[in-house]
Design an enzyme around this catalytic site. Structure first.
Site, short mmCIF file in Angstrom:
data_model
loop_
_atom_site.label_atom_id
_atom_site.label_comp_id
_atom_site.label_asym_id
_atom_site.label_seq_id
_atom_site.Cartn_x
_atom_site.Cartn_y
_atom_site.Cartn_z
N GLU A 82 0.88 -1.17 0.00
CA GLU A 82 0.00 0.00 0.00
C GLU A 82 0.92 1.22 0.00
O GLU A 82 1.82 1.31 0.84
CB GLU A 82 -0.92 0.01 1.22
CG GLU A 82 -2.08 -0.97 1.11
CD GLU A 82 -2.97 -0.76 -0.11
OE1 GLU A 82 -3.13 0.39 -0.57
OE2 GLU A 82 -3.49 -1.77 -0.64
N CYS A 120 -1.68 8.97 3.96
CA CYS A 120 -1.72 8.54 2.56
C CYS A 120 -3.05 8.95 1.93
O CYS A 120 -3.15 9.11 0.73
CB CYS A 120 -1.51 7.04 2.47
SG CYS A 120 -2.62 6.15 3.56
P1 NAD Z 1 9.07 4.89 3.14
O1 NAD Z 1 8.78 4.22 1.85
O2 NAD Z 1 10.22 5.80 3.22
O3 NAD Z 1 9.29 3.80 4.29
C1 NAD Z 1 8.35 2.80 4.58
C2 NAD Z 1 9.05 1.65 5.26
O4 NAD Z 1 9.96 1.05 4.32
C3 NAD Z 1 9.92 2.05 6.46
O5 NAD Z 1 9.85 1.06 7.44
C4 NAD Z 1 11.30 2.11 5.86
O6 NAD Z 1 12.34 1.94 6.81
C5 NAD Z 1 11.25 0.95 4.89
N1 NAD Z 1 12.23 1.01 3.80
C6 NAD Z 1 12.79 2.10 3.22
N2 NAD Z 1 13.64 1.73 2.24
C7 NAD Z 1 13.59 0.37 2.18
C8 NAD Z 1 14.24 -0.61 1.37
N3 NAD Z 1 15.12 -0.27 0.41
N4 NAD Z 1 13.95 -1.90 1.58
C9 NAD Z 1 13.05 -2.27 2.53
N5 NAD Z 1 12.44 -1.39 3.35
C10 NAD Z 1 12.70 -0.09 3.17
O7 NAD Z 1 7.71 5.62 3.60
P2 NAD Z 1 7.47 6.53 4.90
O8 NAD Z 1 8.13 7.85 4.69
O9 NAD Z 1 7.77 5.76 6.14
O10 NAD Z 1 5.89 6.71 4.86
C11 NAD Z 1 5.25 7.68 4.10
C12 NAD Z 1 4.70 7.09 2.82
O11 NAD Z 1 3.84 6.00 3.16
C13 NAD Z 1 3.82 8.05 2.04
O12 NAD Z 1 4.12 7.93 0.67
C14 NAD Z 1 2.41 7.57 2.32
O13 NAD Z 1 1.47 7.88 1.33
C15 NAD Z 1 2.63 6.10 2.43
N6 NAD Z 1 1.54 5.48 3.19
C16 NAD Z 1 0.65 4.71 2.51
C17 NAD Z 1 -0.42 4.13 3.18
C18 NAD Z 1 -1.40 3.27 2.46
O14 NAD Z 1 -2.05 2.45 3.11
N7 NAD Z 1 -1.55 3.40 1.16
C19 NAD Z 1 -0.58 4.34 4.55
C20 NAD Z 1 0.36 5.14 5.22
C21 NAD Z 1 1.42 5.69 4.52
#
Ligand code: NAD
Length: 482
Positions: free
Chosen positions: A250, A284
């Site tokens: 997501e 999000c």
């Molecule tokens: P992010 O993608 O930076 O990080 C999300 C998670 O992924 C964190 O735990 C991070 O440490 C991990 N991560 C980062 N790089 C990685 C890699 N190379 N391999 C594996 N894991 C990795 O996102 P964020 O800044 O934590 O959250 C904000 C984003 O999340 C926004 O884009 C928002 O829209 C989205 N979001 C979506 C939903 C949904 O249900 N659609 C809900 C909440 C947030």
């Protein structure tokens, strides 16, 4: 000034806290306040965590559904008992207003109870066979070890809406929360450990690009549930596909609130403020585009101007505040980059001028702008801050075209009293969660949550949909030879 006890956060593998490096965490509402210390771990422990999960999963899967359900019910009780502490720590760690945070913990309790009840429901079907001597049925079986990667913006609800269905389906979990919400993750583990068998949930604090990536590339996981940005989600999906690991992602959003000429403007503006500015726009599902029919635009702008000016922005623990700071220095810089662009290339429609705090924090004044077209960066990229762009539509059809003119497809709302146009919007909207006279937002725990287009892997979370993801279907047939 609100003081929070300094909290020490550790990864947990097989029920044991892991030593690791130490990073000091400051309160985004007050940068001089020390909230906690993160002890992070590095990639080699990922294997230990998956081994512990594998071991715990076998014993867990052999329990009856009723027993598993009883454990989830106990987790719900523990979470509820610790609601105030968890909400306070999370608000202090990532700046979400305390009222919203308490609501989020309450949602976690509801999710645990919902999935606890699944332990006593049917998990398969009896299917007629051609041969009357054959008894044929299908049943859900666990996947094994599920990797769970979560973002910081819903530090309680998102992990629980993944972990609760994963557990009730008989899986064990290796959870990597975002570092910006790892104090909260550690606190949840402290509370859950009182009830859970060791190794059933293992939680790892560390960087996404190293620890998270090792989980994706090397760990012996059987499935991955990811929530975060679209860039990271696509990366995770590509790795899982190459390993043939079941996955769901997501991801980001660029959600829209459409206002038609017959909308009740007072109610509409109140819903738009909530959809756009709660959690400082770091949802999000936040509305970051407002599309209005030409004829209602002047009245809408007047009302937005007055209402946004009155919003109270300040410390997350002060219940009077409508929104808090953004969560971190990175967020502050990223969102301010878009605000600078908006101040240069667009015109201000509505703005909050004061901050109701004398602390230094990552505060950003809510802002709505106009004067850019639907292709502009501000109307296309996810800002993830207290910001929205106002776009004008000639008529209803153009409003729908603009609403759908985005790579994302998570949540979309329309404000109108016209039944026919409401239905048309619900049909024609390219988004997974579509609503009339309701703000863009997540949906209740018992309803499917997820997006279309670049917002999702086209899977759904929550409700019954999650049970499909966290299990595999086995079709069984037995012939009676007598
Ligand atoms: P992010 O993608 O930076 O990080 C999300 C998670 O992924 C964190 O735990 C991070 O440490 C991990 N991560 C980062 N790089 C990685 C890699 N190379 N391999 C594996 N894991 C990795 O996102 P964020 O800044 O934590 O959250 C904000 C984003 O999340 C926004 O884009 C928002 O829209 C989205 N979001 C979506 C939903 C949904 O249900 N659609 C809900 C909440 C947030």
């Amino acid at each position: 000034m609100h003081m929070t006890n300094v909290y020490e956060a550790y990864s947990v593998i097989n029920g044991k806290q892991q030593d690791g490096g130490a990073t000091t965490i400051y309160n985004p509402s007050n940068l001089s306040e020390h909230v906690g210390i993160l002890h992070d771990v590095s990639s080699p422990v990922v294997e230990e965590a998956t081994e512990a999960a594998k071991h715990a999963q076998q014993a867990w899967a052999s329990l009856s559904g009723l027993k598993k359900g009883a454990t989830l019910e106990n987790l719900a009780v523990k979470l509820e008992e610790n609601k105030e502490d968890i909400a306070t720590l999370a608000s202090s760690e990532m700046g979400k207003p305390i009222k919203e945070m308490k609501g989020e913990v309450a949602r976690g309790v509801q999710l645990l109870r919902y999935y606890a009840a699944e332990g006593s429901r049917s998990d398969g079907d009896v299917i007629p066979a051609a041969d009357p001597q054959v008894h044929q049925y299908s049943k859900r079986v666990p996947l094994g070890v599920v990797g769970v990667i979560t973002p910081w913006n819903f530090p309680v609800a998102i992990p629980i809406w993944k972990i609760a269905p994963a557990l009730i389906c008989g899986n064990a979990v290796v959870w990597k929360p975002a570092k910006q919400a790892a104090l909260t993750a550690s606190k949840i583990m402290d509370v859950f450990q009182e009830v859970l068998p060791a190794g059933l949930i293992n939680m790892l604090i560390g960087s996404g690009s190293q620890l998270g990536n090792t989980l994706l590339e090397k760990a012996t996981i059987d499935a991955l549930s990811f929530t975060g940005s679209t860039a990271t989600g696509l990366h995770a999906a590509a790795i899982c596909a190459s390993r043939n690991i079941k996955y769901q992602t997501e991801m980001g959003g660029k959600n829209v609130a459409v206002v038609l000429d017959d909308a009740d403007l007072d109610k509409t503006v109140s819903a738009i403020l909530s959809g756009t500015f709660t959690s400082a726009g770091q949802k999000c599902t936040a509305s970051s585009r407002i599309v209005a029919e030409k004829t209602i635009m002047p009245a809408l702008k007047d009302k937005l101007k007055t209402a946004v000016a009155e919003l109270r922005v300040g410390e997350a623990l002060d219940e009077q505040n409508f929104l808090g700071p953004v969560s971190s220095k990175d967020q502050y810089e990223k969102v301010n980059g878009y605000i600078s662009l908006a101040k240069k290339e667009a015109n201000v429609v509505a703005e909050t001028e004061t901050i109701a705090s004398d602390q230094e924090g990552y505060y950003i004044q809510p802002l709505i702008v106009e004067g850019v077209d639907a292709n502009h960066t501000l109307a296309q990229e996810e800002v993830f801050g207290p910001f929205a762009v106002l776009l004008e539509a000639e008529d209803f059809d153009e409003a729908i075209d603009i609403a759908n003119h985005t790579d994302y497809g998570l949540s979309a709302s329309i404000f109108t009293n016209d039944l026919s146009r409401s239905h048309q919007f619900l049909e024609r909207s390219e988004a997974g969660m579509v609503r009339v006279n309701l703000e863009t937002a997540g949906v209740e725990f018992q309803a499917p949550f997820g997006g279309m287009k670049m917002s999702s892997s086209h899977t759904r979370e929550q409700g019954q949909a999650a049970l499909e993801f966290y299990s595999e279907t086995k079709t069984c047939a037995i012939k009676h030879n007598g």
